[in-house]
Structures are given as C-alpha cells and as structure tokens.
Design a protein around this motif. Structure first.
Motif, PDB file in Angstrom:
ATOM      1  N   PRO A   1       4.735 -11.595 -12.396  1.00 54.04           N
ATOM      2  CA  PRO A   1       5.839 -11.906 -13.327  1.00 54.04           C
ATOM      3  C   PRO A   1       6.678 -10.689 -13.699  1.00 54.04           C
ATOM      4  O   PRO A   1       7.893 -10.797 -13.886  1.00 54.04           O
ATOM      5  N   THR A   2       6.061  -9.524 -13.792  1.00 56.33           N
ATOM      6  CA  THR A   2       6.812  -8.322 -14.176  1.00 56.33           C
ATOM      7  C   THR A   2       7.783  -7.874 -13.087  1.00 56.33           C
ATOM      8  O   THR A   2       8.728  -7.133 -13.368  1.00 56.33           O
ATOM      9  N   LEU A   3       7.542  -8.285 -11.822  1.00 52.78           N
ATOM     10  CA  LEU A   3       8.402  -7.895 -10.704  1.00 52.78           C
ATOM     11  C   LEU A   3       9.332  -9.022 -10.269  1.00 52.78           C
ATOM     12  O   LEU A   3      10.122  -8.849  -9.347  1.00 52.78           O
ATOM     13  N   GLU A   4       9.250 -10.155 -10.916  1.00 52.72           N
ATOM     14  CA  GLU A   4      10.018 -11.325 -10.489  1.00 52.72           C
ATOM     15  C   GLU A   4      11.509 -11.106 -10.703  1.00 52.72           C
ATOM     16  O   GLU A   4      11.948 -10.647 -11.748  1.00 52.72           O
ATOM     17  N   ASN A   5      12.276 -11.448  -9.671  1.00 50.76           N
ATOM     18  CA  ASN A   5      13.740 -11.353  -9.733  1.00 50.76           C
ATOM     19  C   ASN A   5      14.309 -12.756  -9.580  1.00 50.76           C
ATOM     20  O   ASN A   5      14.087 -13.397  -8.548  1.00 50.76           O
ATOM     21  N   PRO A   6      15.035 -13.277 -10.570  1.00 49.88           N
ATOM     22  CA  PRO A   6      15.512 -14.656 -10.505  1.00 49.88           C
ATOM     23  C   PRO A   6      16.604 -14.900  -9.478  1.00 49.88           C
ATOM     24  O   PRO A   6      16.889 -16.054  -9.140  1.00 49.88           O
ATOM     25  N   SER A   7      17.220 -13.844  -8.951  1.00 53.76           N
ATOM     26  CA  SER A   7      18.332 -14.017  -8.018  1.00 53.76           C
ATOM     27  C   SER A   7      17.979 -13.729  -6.570  1.00 53.76           C
ATOM     28  O   SER A   7      18.686 -14.164  -5.656  1.00 53.76           O
ATOM     29  N   GLN A   8      16.892 -13.019  -6.323  1.00 57.84           N
ATOM     30  CA  GLN A   8      16.516 -12.713  -4.942  1.00 57.84           C
ATOM     31  C   GLN A   8      15.053 -12.298  -4.871  1.00 57.84           C
ATOM     32  O   GLN A   8      14.404 -12.072  -5.903  1.00 57.84           O
ATOM     33  N   ALA A   9      14.539 -12.215  -3.644  1.00 51.50           N
ATOM     34  CA  ALA A   9      13.163 -11.789  -3.445  1.00 51.50           C
ATOM     35  C   ALA A   9      13.031 -10.295  -3.762  1.00 51.50           C
ATOM     36  O   ALA A   9      13.953  -9.507  -3.546  1.00 51.50           O
ATOM     37  N   THR A  10      11.884  -9.920  -4.273  1.00 52.11           N
ATOM     38  CA  THR A  10      11.585  -8.508  -4.525  1.00 52.11           C
ATOM     39  C   THR A  10      11.060  -7.885  -3.237  1.00 52.11           C
ATOM     40  O   THR A  10      10.137  -8.411  -2.619  1.00 52.11           O
ATOM     41  N   LEU A  11      11.650  -6.782  -2.820  1.00 51.44           N
ATOM     42  CA  LEU A  11      11.231  -6.096  -1.602  1.00 51.44           C
ATOM     43  C   LEU A  11      10.366  -4.908  -1.973  1.00 51.44           C
ATOM     44  O   LEU A  11      10.795  -4.006  -2.694  1.00 51.44           O
ATOM     45  N   ASP A  12       9.119  -4.912  -1.494  1.00 52.58           N
ATOM     46  CA  ASP A  12       8.170  -3.830  -1.774  1.00 52.58           C
ATOM     47  C   ASP A  12       7.793  -3.156  -0.469  1.00 52.58           C
ATOM     48  O   ASP A  12       7.456  -3.838   0.514  1.00 52.58           O
ATOM     49  N   VAL A  13       7.873  -1.832  -0.423  1.00 49.31           N
ATOM     50  CA  VAL A  13       7.565  -1.066   0.790  1.00 49.31           C
ATOM     51  C   VAL A  13       6.493  -0.038   0.473  1.00 49.31           C
ATOM     52  O   VAL A  13       6.623   0.733  -0.493  1.00 49.31           O
ATOM     53  N   GLN A  14       5.447  -0.034   1.285  1.00 47.69           N
ATOM     54  CA  GLN A  14       4.374   0.948   1.155  1.00 47.69           C
ATOM     55  C   GLN A  14       4.194   1.649   2.500  1.00 47.69           C
ATOM     56  O   GLN A  14       4.069   0.984   3.526  1.00 47.69           O
ATOM     57  N   ILE A  15       4.192   2.981   2.484  1.00 48.17           N
ATOM     58  CA  ILE A  15       4.043   3.774   3.702  1.00 48.17           C
ATOM     59  C   ILE A  15       2.768   4.587   3.605  1.00 48.17           C
ATOM     60  O   ILE A  15       2.522   5.259   2.597  1.00 48.17           O
ATOM     61  N   ARG A  16       1.966   4.522   4.661  1.00 53.40           N
ATOM     62  CA  ARG A  16       0.679   5.224   4.675  1.00 53.40           C
ATOM     63  C   ARG A  16       0.630   6.233   5.817  1.00 53.40           C
ATOM     64  O   ARG A  16       0.970   5.904   6.961  1.00 53.40           O
ATOM     65  N   PRO A  17       0.226   7.456   5.539  1.00 53.97           N
ATOM     66  CA  PRO A  17       0.074   8.452   6.606  1.00 53.97           C
ATOM     67  C   PRO A  17      -1.150   8.163   7.456  1.00 53.97           C
ATOM     68  O   PRO A  17      -1.949   7.274   7.156  1.00 53.97           O
ATOM     69  N   LEU A  18      -1.272   8.924   8.536  1.00 49.36           N
ATOM     70  CA  LEU A  18      -2.407   8.740   9.430  1.00 49.36           C
ATOM     71  C   LEU A  18      -3.716   9.046   8.730  1.00 49.36           C
ATOM     72  O   LEU A  18      -4.728   8.391   8.963  1.00 49.36           O
ATOM     73  N   ALA A  19      -3.705  10.043   7.862  1.00 52.06           N
ATOM     74  CA  ALA A  19      -4.906  10.435   7.127  1.00 52.06           C
ATOM     75  C   ALA A  19      -4.528  10.745   5.691  1.00 52.06           C
ATOM     76  O   ALA A  19      -3.361  10.948   5.376  1.00 52.06           O
ATOM     77  N   ALA A  20      -5.522  10.770   4.819  1.00 48.73           N
ATOM     78  CA  ALA A  20      -5.334  11.067   3.394  1.00 48.73           C
ATOM     79  C   ALA A  20      -4.537   9.952   2.721  1.00 48.73           C
ATOM     80  O   ALA A  20      -4.330   8.879   3.292  1.00 48.73           O
ATOM     81  N   ILE A  21      -4.112  10.208   1.489  1.00 52.69           N
ATOM     82  CA  ILE A  21      -3.379   9.202   0.738  1.00 52.69           C
ATOM     83  C   ILE A  21      -1.888   9.489   0.831  1.00 52.69           C
ATOM     84  O   ILE A  21      -1.467  10.579   1.210  1.00 52.69           O
ATOM     85  N   ALA A  22      -1.082   8.488   0.480  1.00 51.91           N
ATOM     86  CA  ALA A  22       0.366   8.649   0.548  1.00 51.91           C
ATOM     87  C   ALA A  22       0.826   9.705  -0.441  1.00 51.91           C
ATOM     88  O   ALA A  22       0.463   9.678  -1.615  1.00 51.91           O
ATOM     89  N   GLY A  23       1.631  10.644   0.049  1.00 53.00           N
ATOM     90  CA  GLY A  23       2.158  11.694  -0.800  1.00 53.00           C
ATOM     91  C   GLY A  23       3.636  11.502  -1.068  1.00 53.00           C
ATOM     92  O   GLY A  23       4.196  10.420  -0.883  1.00 53.00           O
ATOM     93  N   THR A  24       4.285  12.589  -1.486  1.00 57.58           N
ATOM     94  CA  THR A  24       5.706  12.526  -1.822  1.00 57.58           C
ATOM     95  C   THR A  24       6.549  12.123  -0.623  1.00 57.58           C
ATOM     96  O   THR A  24       7.490  11.338  -0.744  1.00 57.58           O
ATOM     97  N   ASP A  25       6.225  12.664   0.565  1.00 60.26           N
ATOM     98  CA  ASP A  25       6.995  12.339   1.762  1.00 60.26           C
ATOM     99  C   ASP A  25       6.924  10.855   2.088  1.00 60.26           C
ATOM    100  O   ASP A  25       7.927  10.234   2.444  1.00 60.26           O
ATOM    101  N   SER A  26       5.736  10.283   1.987  1.00 56.97           N
ATOM    102  CA  SER A  26       5.572   8.869   2.296  1.00 56.97           C
ATOM    103  C   SER A  26       6.308   7.991   1.289  1.00 56.97           C
ATOM    104  O   SER A  26       6.916   6.968   1.650  1.00 56.97           O
ATOM    105  N   LYS A  27       6.275   8.389   0.020  1.00 54.91           N
ATOM    106  CA  LYS A  27       6.960   7.612  -1.005  1.00 54.91           C
ATOM    107  C   LYS A  27       8.472   7.701  -0.840  1.00 54.91           C
ATOM    108  O   LYS A  27       9.197   6.716  -1.060  1.00 54.91           O
ATOM    109  N   ALA A  28       8.974   8.867  -0.437  1.00 53.62           N
ATOM    110  CA  ALA A  28      10.406   9.012  -0.195  1.00 53.62           C
ATOM    111  C   ALA A  28      10.841   8.162   0.989  1.00 53.62           C
ATOM    112  O   ALA A  28      11.898   7.529   0.962  1.00 53.62           O
ATOM    113  N   LEU A  29      10.013   8.138   2.033  1.00 51.86           N
ATOM    114  CA  LEU A  29      10.327   7.315   3.196  1.00 51.86           C
ATOM    115  C   LEU A  29      10.293   5.830   2.852  1.00 51.86           C
ATOM    116  O   LEU A  29      11.098   5.040   3.359  1.00 51.86           O
TER     117      LEU A  29
END
Length: 289
Positions: free
Chosen positions: A55-83
């Motif tokens: 409900p907190t992400l619901e948009n009444p006019s369009q679908a919410t687009l969520d993107v998650q980027i994961r590196p080959l190893a370790a956790i997602a850092g600043t570069d992955s979040k920027a991408l």
C-alpha cells in the motif's frame, strides 16, 4: 596511429561485436527471465509483474516500477544502486505502466562476470563497465519479451563504445563492444541505449528491416574536453551495433514463438560454456537466480 594501439583481441575490427548470446532461463516464480551476453560479458535479468504492491508504494495512475541490481559477489553497493536508478529511467519510458495502475513491476538484474576488471563485483569505485551495463539492459529487454505481461512502447537495445587515443595530436579511434582486456587502454567509454519502435517518426523500417530507433540514454564520457562531433560519431557507431542486437533479439523471439515453453530455450550465435562458477545465494522472495 600504430597497429599496436588499434589491435584488438581475437583480431576483431573496430566495428565488430563479439558473439551475441541469448538464453531464456525459465526461472521459477517470475514472469520472464533471460541471460544476454557479449562474448563472456554476461548478465541475467528477471521480470515479475504486474503483481500486488505494498500500500505504501501503490500508485493510482500507473504501475510502480522497482529495479534491483545485484553484483556477482557481495551485496549491492553504491554503483549497483546508481545503475538501478538508470535502468528505472530507461525502461519507465519504454513501458505502458499506466495500463496496470496500483500494481508492481519488478526487475532484478544480476552480473554474471567481472573477475578481471572488478566490474560487477560490487567493489567501491570499480563499478559496472559500459559493456556489462549494456548486457544488463539487453537482458532486461529480453526478459520483458519473454514475460509478455507488460505492454511496451518499443524495444530497448544497448551497446558500449570505447575510445582510444595515442596522443592529443592524433584523432581518437572508436571501438565497439570493448572487452575487459581492452579497458586499461581506453581514455573514454560509454553505454548507448536505443529504443526501437515502428511508431517513431519516419519510415517504419530501414533497408535491413529494422524499425527506426532513438537514443534513450548514454553515459559516454572522455578524459579530454567534450567534442560534439566525436559524440555524434560515437552515437552513429553505437546505433549500428544496436541494430545487430535488435536483429539477434528478433531471431531469439522466433525461437520462443515456434517452440513449446520448455524450462530453457537457447538462441546463441556460438556454442559457449554457460556455466557460472560458484554458487550465488539470493534471499529475494520473488526471484531465484
């Protein structure tokens, strides 16, 4: 310009892509998934949606687009979040999100290489090189084509351009699809993403039966001052490579349409070892990569 500077691995020409590979992965609990590779530079992407959204992400006019980027190893850092932010911008303009209001469309991208350059490893400051970024954009596009659940304005295809210059007095040389071994020699590079669509102004198809395209996004940068003419040459150079990517995607969709939906459908220009070393643990509820 010396031949040593212009020589490329495996004798490739400046305007020659490596072998393109597309694999429809058929991952569980997602609507579409695919792997795209320029030679050994590969990425995996999955698409889920439209699905229920918080409900907190619901948009009444369009679908919410969520993107998650994961590196080959370790956790997602600043570069992955920027991408992830970049991909959200690129694909938001190519999707009809208004057709599915109050829902969620989720993209999850995964690097499948990066041991030589550090790209895709999540290391601070080493980031995702231009070719790896291009492979991730293409993998996401093919995942959307595989899912078929979100209407698209056009097909997004991306390639990378590298820049070589021996000295300031000589003209720079542009190369298409630079690989990891070429990265230390570059003094400029960038990813170019184009949207191919028959609804763009002008002729519906080119001489190669490819729809017209428009530049959607680029992060092309050089070590020296910005040159408008050089940028135009890089854009034209990238456009030709993106057309090859589009044709490869079209070929892979023909495989997808003519075949029953098995767990995996391959459409590769060259048989390669698709095994990914090591085990990757993912704690996402929607995707298993």
């Amino acid at each position: 310009m010396s031949s040593a500077l212009t020589a490329r691995p495996r004798g490739r020409q400046p305007d020659q892509l490596r072998d393109l590979s597309i694999v429809y992965e058929g991952l569980d609990r997602v609507d579409g998934s695919a792997r795209f590779g320029f030679g050994s530079t590969k990425s995996l992407s999955s698409v889920s949606g439209p699905i229920e959204v918080r409900p907190t992400l619901e948009n009444p006019s369009q679908a919410t687009l969520d993107v998650q980027i994961r590196p080959l190893a370790a956790i997602a850092g600043t570069d992955s979040k920027a991408l992830a932010t970049i991909l959200k911008t690129v694909f938001a303009s190519s999707l009809f999100l208004s057709h599915h209001p109050r829902t969620l469309v989720q993209i999850v991208g995964q690097a499948l290489c990066g041991t030589e350059s550090g790209s895709g490893l999540g290391s601070a400051g080493r980031g995702w090189n231009a070719t790896l970024t291009a492979s991730l954009v293409n993998a996401t596009t093919v995942a959307f084509l595989s899912a078929g659940s979100v209407p698209m304005r056009g097909v997004v295809c991306a390639v990378a351009i590298g820049r070589l210059q021996a000295d300031p007095s000589s003209s720079p040389i542009l190369i298409l699809d630079p690989e990891e071994a070429e990265l230390p020699r570059l003094d400029g590079s960038g990813c170019f993403a184009f949207t191919f669509s028959a609804v763009l102004p002008g002729s519906p198809l080119s001489a190669e039966n490819v729809p017209r395209c428009a530049l959607s996004w680029t992060n092309y940068t050089t070590a020296g001052p910005f040159d408008v003419q050089e940028f135009k040459r890089a854009c034209d150079f990238a456009k030709k490579g993106a057309m090859e990517v589009w044709l490869k995607m079209k070929e892979s969709v023909c495989w997808l349409e003519k075949s029953a939906p098995p767990p995996r459908i391959r459409a590769e220009s060259k048989v390669e070892d698709d095994e990914t070393p090591g085990e990757m643990e993912v704690d996402d509820d929607k995707v298993e990569i």
